[in-house]
Design an enzyme around this catalytic site. Structure first.
Site, short mmCIF file in Angstrom:
data_model
loop_
_atom_site.label_atom_id
_atom_site.label_comp_id
_atom_site.label_asym_id
_atom_site.label_seq_id
_atom_site.Cartn_x
_atom_site.Cartn_y
_atom_site.Cartn_z
CB ALA A 43 -1.40 -1.87 10.15
NE ARG A 98 -0.32 5.15 6.32
CZ ARG A 98 -1.12 5.50 5.35
NH1 ARG A 98 -1.45 6.78 5.19
NH2 ARG A 98 -1.59 4.63 4.48
N GLY A 99 2.04 1.80 7.77
CA GLY A 99 1.08 0.68 7.78
C GLY A 99 -0.28 1.15 7.31
CG ASP A 100 -2.12 0.49 4.28
OD1 ASP A 100 -2.16 1.73 4.16
OD2 ASP A 100 -1.46 -0.26 3.55
CB ALA A 114 6.43 6.37 7.59
CE1 TYR A 136 4.33 2.13 -1.02
CE2 TYR A 136 5.44 3.97 0.03
CZ TYR A 136 4.75 2.79 0.12
OH TYR A 136 4.48 2.24 1.36
CG HIS A 140 1.24 5.42 -0.68
ND1 HIS A 140 0.04 5.88 -0.21
CD2 HIS A 140 1.49 4.27 0.00
CE1 HIS A 140 -0.40 5.06 0.74
NE2 HIS A 140 0.46 4.09 0.88
CE LYS A 156 8.57 7.43 3.54
NZ LYS A 156 7.72 6.25 3.30
CD GLN A 203 0.04 -15.37 -3.38
OE1 GLN A 203 0.89 -15.74 -4.20
NE2 GLN A 203 0.04 -15.78 -2.14
CG PHE A 207 -0.29 -9.52 -3.01
CD1 PHE A 207 -1.17 -9.69 -1.96
CD2 PHE A 207 0.83 -10.35 -3.07
CE1 PHE A 207 -0.95 -10.66 -0.99
CE2 PHE A 207 1.06 -11.32 -2.12
CZ PHE A 207 0.16 -11.48 -1.08
CG HIS A 257 13.78 -6.25 0.41
ND1 HIS A 257 14.38 -6.64 1.58
CD2 HIS A 257 12.44 -6.34 0.64
CE1 HIS A 257 13.45 -6.93 2.49
NE2 HIS A 257 12.27 -6.76 1.93
P1 FAD Z 1 3.95 7.12 4.70
O1 FAD Z 1 5.36 7.37 4.27
O2 FAD Z 1 3.50 7.73 5.96
O3 FAD Z 1 3.04 7.58 3.49
C1 FAD Z 1 1.65 7.21 3.44
C2 FAD Z 1 0.89 8.17 2.52
O4 FAD Z 1 0.75 9.42 3.16
C3 FAD Z 1 1.57 8.47 1.18
O5 FAD Z 1 0.58 8.63 0.22
C4 FAD Z 1 2.28 9.78 1.44
O6 FAD Z 1 2.52 10.52 0.26
C5 FAD Z 1 1.30 10.47 2.38
N1 FAD Z 1 1.94 11.38 3.34
C6 FAD Z 1 3.02 11.16 4.09
N2 FAD Z 1 3.30 12.21 4.90
C7 FAD Z 1 2.33 13.10 4.68
C8 FAD Z 1 2.03 14.38 5.22
N3 FAD Z 1 2.80 14.94 6.17
N4 FAD Z 1 0.92 15.04 4.75
C9 FAD Z 1 0.13 14.47 3.79
N5 FAD Z 1 0.38 13.25 3.24
C10 FAD Z 1 1.45 12.59 3.68
N6 FAD Z 1 2.64 -2.57 5.88
C11 FAD Z 1 2.44 -3.18 7.07
O7 FAD Z 1 1.38 -3.02 7.68
N7 FAD Z 1 3.40 -3.98 7.63
C12 FAD Z 1 4.60 -4.18 7.04
O8 FAD Z 1 5.45 -4.89 7.57
C13 FAD Z 1 4.86 -3.53 5.78
N8 FAD Z 1 6.04 -3.65 5.17
C14 FAD Z 1 6.30 -2.93 4.01
C15 FAD Z 1 7.57 -2.97 3.44
C16 FAD Z 1 7.86 -2.26 2.28
C17 FAD Z 1 9.25 -2.30 1.72
C18 FAD Z 1 6.84 -1.48 1.66
C19 FAD Z 1 7.13 -0.72 0.40
C20 FAD Z 1 5.58 -1.43 2.22
C21 FAD Z 1 5.29 -2.13 3.40
N9 FAD Z 1 4.04 -2.07 4.02
C22 FAD Z 1 3.82 -2.72 5.23
C23 FAD Z 1 2.95 -1.32 3.41
C24 FAD Z 1 2.87 0.12 3.91
O9 FAD Z 1 2.62 0.15 5.30
C25 FAD Z 1 1.75 0.84 3.16
O10 FAD Z 1 2.14 1.06 1.83
C26 FAD Z 1 1.22 2.12 3.79
O11 FAD Z 1 0.04 2.49 3.09
C27 FAD Z 1 2.17 3.31 3.72
O12 FAD Z 1 3.22 3.18 4.58
P2 FAD Z 1 4.45 4.23 4.48
O13 FAD Z 1 5.37 3.89 5.57
O14 FAD Z 1 4.99 4.28 3.12
O15 FAD Z 1 3.64 5.57 4.82
#
Ligand code: FAD
Length: 276
Positions: A43, A98-100, A114, A136, A140, A156, A203, A207, A257
């Site tokens: 991120a 989205r990432g963290d 995202a 999730y 999430h 999404k 580990q 996680f 996966h």
């Molecule tokens: P989002 O879909 O945006 O959701 C994030 C949170 O916001 C959720 O709680 C959702 O309910 C809430 N939300 C979404 N839209 C709204 C809205 N409009 N209003 C209010 N709330 C909302 N992280 C990395 O940094 N790099 C990686 O390469 C990576 N790979 C991953 C691969 C997989 C298969 C998975 C499952 C996770 C991965 N992650 C990675 C972790 C991920 O980035 C985190 O879980 C992050 O916290 C959420 O990303 P997301 O894309 O699911 O976010």
């Protein structure tokens, strides 16, 4: 039954030695003929160069690759330029997230969630990419409620995602329930379970606490009981995760996966036991 599709996830190594080790891991896993290899993306762009370099190497081996792209902390210009690079490399699949934001790191940037990234990718590149998003089954950790999280997932997919990969979980019922709820909402996209092999308990526990994936009590207690005996941890892990995968596939999961943690052994053994 058709043979299920499966894929492997890597993180981009930090050192040249790590890159070499990953090339060896990849060779072993490529022999299993996976659908694609994905490469994570830190991120805020923290691994951008290393992700890109790993993607280039996988492409150079004529293997299918799916870079992850996390948008938090990023700008539209930055994402646009990365998409162009991937298009030029002939990449056809992206995992859009989205990432963290790492704590203490600057502003959240021009994308908040995202679904905005998925819309942006579609607006910029049309149907060029197959877009995967995260799902999730245990919800999430930041979601206000299960219902909100499902609505977000639906958003999404509506924005243009083709399919999803889930966070890992060890309770098959959570996956089946999640898929059922999505279908009730009219979401038909394939939802592929993310599978985390069990290699080292400390580990895994770390996680799981971070990402909100539950290790059921009976598994936690058993794993804790093995202490530093990693051989027993891995033997137990292989049995439990094989059974989980069998249950998921028998219940209709479209594929698997594997989160490889850049190691070939555990994922390869799981595939062997599953006849993949
Ligand atoms: P989002 O879909 O945006 O959701 C994030 C949170 O916001 C959720 O709680 C959702 O309910 C809430 N939300 C979404 N839209 C709204 C809205 N409009 N209003 C209010 N709330 C909302 N992280 C990395 O940094 N790099 C990686 O390469 C990576 N790979 C991953 C691969 C997989 C298969 C998975 C499952 C996770 C991965 N992650 C990675 C972790 C991920 O980035 C985190 O879980 C992050 O916290 C959420 O990303 P997301 O894309 O699911 O976010």
């Amino acid at each position: 039954m058709n043979k299920p599709l499966f894929s492997f996830e890597f993180f981009p190594p930090q050192t040249p030695e790590g890159m070499e080790k990953l090339a060896a891991t990849r060779k072993q896993l490529a022999a299993l003929n996976p659908e694609f290899f994905s490469v994570t993306f830190g991120a805020g762009g923290s691994t951008q160069e290393r992700t890109l370099e790993t993607v280039r190497q996988i492409k150079a081996e004529a293997l299918q690759v799916a870079p992850h792209l996390s948008c938090v902390g990023s700008t539209r210009d930055n994402v646009r330029s990365l998409l162009q690079t991937y298009q030029q490399l002939g990449v056809k699949r992206i995992v859009a997230l989205r990432g963290d934001m790492p704590s203490g790191m600057g502003s959240i940037g021009e994308f908040q969630y995202a679904n905005e990234l998925v819309s942006f990718i579609r607006a910029q590149t049309g149907e060029h990419f197959h877009i995967e998003v995260a799902a999730y089954p245990e919800f999430h950790p930041q979601a206000k409620s299960a219902r909100d999280d499902l609505a977000n997932f639906k958003r999404k997919v509506a924005a243009g995602a083709n399919s999803a990969i889930t966070q890992y979980f060890y309770n098959a019922d959570s996956y089946f329930y999640f898929v059922d709820e999505c279908r009730k909402l009219g979401v038909t996209a394939p939802i592929v379970p993310g599978i985390m092999p069990i290699v080292k308990y400390s580990q895994l526990a770390r996680f799981s606490d971070m990402c909100g994936a539950e290790i059921p009590r009976w598994m936690r207690k058993t794993l804790e009981g093995y202490g530093d005996d990693n051989e027993s941890v891995q033997a137990f892990g292989l049995d439990v995760v094989t059974q989980l995968c069998e249950k998921l596939l028998a219940g209709g999961a479209p594929g698997l996966h594997f989160y490889t943690l850049n190691q070939a052994g555990p994922s390869r053994e799981l595939c062997k036991r599953l006849g993949l």
